[in-house]
Write an enzyme that holds these catalytic residues in place. Structure first.
Site, short mmCIF file in Angstrom:
data_model
loop_
_atom_site.label_atom_id
_atom_site.label_comp_id
_atom_site.label_asym_id
_atom_site.label_seq_id
_atom_site.Cartn_x
_atom_site.Cartn_y
_atom_site.Cartn_z
N GLU A 261 -14.26 -4.80 -9.72
CA GLU A 261 -14.21 -3.43 -9.70
C GLU A 261 -14.09 -3.12 -11.10
OE1 GLU A 261 -10.94 -1.67 -7.44
OE2 GLU A 261 -11.49 0.37 -7.80
N LYS B 65 -4.28 -5.88 -13.22
CA LYS B 65 -4.86 -4.70 -13.98
C LYS B 65 -4.21 -3.57 -14.35
CE LYS B 65 -9.07 -5.43 -11.84
NZ LYS B 65 -10.48 -4.87 -11.76
N ARG C 113 -5.73 -17.76 -6.50
CA ARG C 113 -5.92 -17.06 -7.74
C ARG C 113 -5.16 -17.67 -8.81
NH1 ARG C 113 -5.14 -11.51 -8.95
NH2 ARG C 113 -6.19 -11.08 -7.26
#
Ligand code: ATP
Ligand code: MG
Length: 558
Positions: free
Chosen positions: A42, A276, A266
């Protein structure tokens, strides 16, 4: 059964990870002729080392099996997204050494997704809901309690089509209406309780401008985008496993190309935050100097710190692919960059905490030049010229007035070899009125010149720089940004910012041998005996700046 076991045994012999096993089996069975993966960021921030893991995995798998990888910007939320991020992401993927087959945007598919949403309405599988966000949340129920049907759930197909079109035309305000899938408000998987497909948002989109004011939700956009591109293996992180049934449901109901989702753990790293949101907060509030601050775990940050693409790819390989979340020791990343730079980095001498050393029997004004290998792994390779005089800087902690027993560096009356050069003997220590050492007086042994006569060895070797030739440099001693290894499990009531390391970037003035400033290797260099350092973009001709990549000592425990 036997056969399966055999395959398993073979797979583990070749040490395949579970994704490789799936891909090999899909190729062997003819389910797919070739594989197509994608990396779907994204564009709402800069990529970090966790993304690098995902990039290496997606591109690496495709490469290994002769397939391809798309880069797809998941740009379905105009509020937070920007071209600045798109550009940086492309730069970072290229820098890591990968080439995408196609550059796509989820926004390329907005028209198709809209058409499909209308199909879903026609099939009685979607409806426009007028409930507010709060009502929708309250009526969703809990894990142990079923939800409540929306009073708008049974609108006719015609009415839904009309309202949905009007949503698109901008007739309604943000939050006034949403489009939802019509599944089951009592479904045990909360994801299936009439999930949102579209919401209204009047923000300007970085690509589609003001063309759209309705945007698809992740769950409605992601699988369909994979399907449009013909992605065979859609690899994402573990937290998306609860989304997978919904991913499959939309694809099934729309009867489109059956992409499949696979999840891996992850990457988490000690002493590091990777969300983020937190990284953005560090930037916005000036806890760091920017996304590419060399202390940041962003790809541009670690690049600026001197990490190489090779070292990151090696790291991704060493980390492997896990099915369960874990936290990787940051020292593994440091080990990887050392592993790479040790082979390739040019060597130079720099003194970062200088004390002056005078050779009292050195012929006044004489300059001698030593040719030293740029890389000791290649002793016959390229050399740099290191000027030597009777006035040198050495590292303050390479001298001790009252040394412990096994101290092999310089001490009163003791001898050391000056790297590439002569053996010296400490004769006298000069102090200022406060007792600080300001000069060390030595004599040198002219017969100890390397290559001239018999080699005499002494226990210690230290680095040095000729005062007259020294180049002043600013050195940024970059260290871990946080003091706490497990940043994901800090105590309740504490904030991650409470653990910022106050010494994460000490700035010192160093003195370097002149050849350092002529280096054009393009990668970090080794300051001998100190570590790896890379020239920073803040450098000016008057003041070169170097960032510390990592020290030489390995702290990684295998
Ligand atoms: P963050 O949670 O840091 O904001 P994100 O998952 O929202 O990251 P995306 O841009 O959506 O960021 O991620 C793009 C791809 O990178 C996704 O497939 C995602 O699963 C993967 N990814 C993100 N963070 C990690 C990580 N720490 N380890 C491995 N893969 C990751
Ligand atoms: Mg995401």
């Amino acid at each position: 059964m036997e056969e399966i076991k055999n395959n398993e045994a073979q797979a583990s012999e070749r040490q395949l990870n579970f994704l490789e096993e799936i891909i090999e089996s899909d190729l062997a069975s003819g389910k797919h002729k070739s594989i197509l993966t994608r990396f779907p960021p994204e564009p709402n921030g800069y990529l970090h080392i966790g993304h690098a893991k995902s990039i290496c995995l997606n591109f690496g798998l495709a490469k290994k099996y002769g397939g391809k990888t798309n880069i797809r910007f998941d740009d379905t939320n105009p509020t937070k997204e920007d071209v600045e991020y798109v550009d940086s992401i492309k730069e970072d993927v290229k820098w890591l050494g990968f080439e995408w087959a196609n550059e796509f945007y989820a926004s390329d598919y907005f028209e198709q997704l809209y058409e499909w949403a209308c199909d879903m309405i026609r099939k009685g599988l979607a409806y426009v809901d007028d409930q507010s966000q709060e009502e929708i949340r309250a009526n969703r129920g809990t894990v142990s309690q079923p939800g409540v049907n929306s009073p708008y759930r049974d609108r006719s197909v015609e009415e839904n089509l009309k309202l949905f079109q009007e949503m698109r035309e901008g007739k309604y305000k943000e939050g006034e209406k949403v489009l939802r899938a019509k599944i089951d408000m009592a479904h045990p998987n909360m994801m299936f309780r009439d999930p949102l497909m579209y919401r209204i948002n009047f923000s300007h989109h970085h690509r589609t401008g003001d063309k759209w004011c309705i945007y698809p939700m992740y769950d409605y956009a992601h699988g369909q985008s994979d399907s449009i591109e013909g992605i065979t293996h859609s690899i994402c992180t573990l937290e998306f496993d609860v989304h997978r049934p919904l991913y499959d449901w939309f694809i099934e109901k729309l009867e489109i190309f059956p992409s499949h989702q696979y999840e891996f753990a992850r990457l988490n790293l000690t002493y590091t935050v990777m969300s983020k949101r937190k990284l953005l907060e560090l930037v916005r509030n000036n806890f760091v100097t920017g996304w590419d601050d060399p202390r940041m775990p962003t790809i541009c940050g670690i690049r600026r710190r001197g990490y190489t693409p090779e070292s990151i790819r090696l790291f991704a390989e060493k980390v492997g692919v896990a099915k369960r979340d874990n936290t990787i020791d940051l020292s593994l990343l440091e080990w990887c960059v050392r592993e790479d730079l040790n082979k390739r980095a040019n060597r130079y001498m720099s003194v970062l905490d200088p004390v002056k050393l005078t050779i009292t029997n050195w012929p006044e004004g004489q300059v001698e030049e030593f040719a030293a290998p740029l890389n000791p792994a290649d002793p016959d390779g390229a050399k740099r010229i290191v000027p030597f005089t009777g006035e040198l800087y050495i590292e303050r902690d390479d001298f001790m007035e009252e040394p412990p027993k096994k101290y092999f560096r310089l001490k009163p009356g003791g001898e050391v070899r000056l790297k590439y050069s002569y053996i010296i003997k400490c004769e006298e220590v000069v102090k200022d009125e406060n007792g600080n050492i300001i000069e060390i007086k030595c004599t040198y042994d002219p017969t100890s010149k390397p290559g001239a006569g018999e080699w005499r060895s002494v226990k210690g070797t230290i680095h040095w720089v000729s005062v007259q030739h020294a180049k002043e440099i600013e050195v940024r001693l970059v260290d871990r940004l946080f003091t706490e290894p497990f940043m994901d499990s800090i105590p309740e009531g504490k904030d991650y910012k409470d653990y910022l390391n106050p010494d994460s970037m000490r700035i010192v003035t160093g003195y370097a041998e002149p050849a350092l400033l002529e280096d054009n290797s393009g990668i970090a260099v080794q300051f001998e005996r100190l570590g790896y350092f890379i020239q920073d973009k803040d450098s000016t001709p008057e003041k070169p700046v170097f960032n510390k990549t990592t020290g030489l000592k390995d702290t990684f425990k295998k």
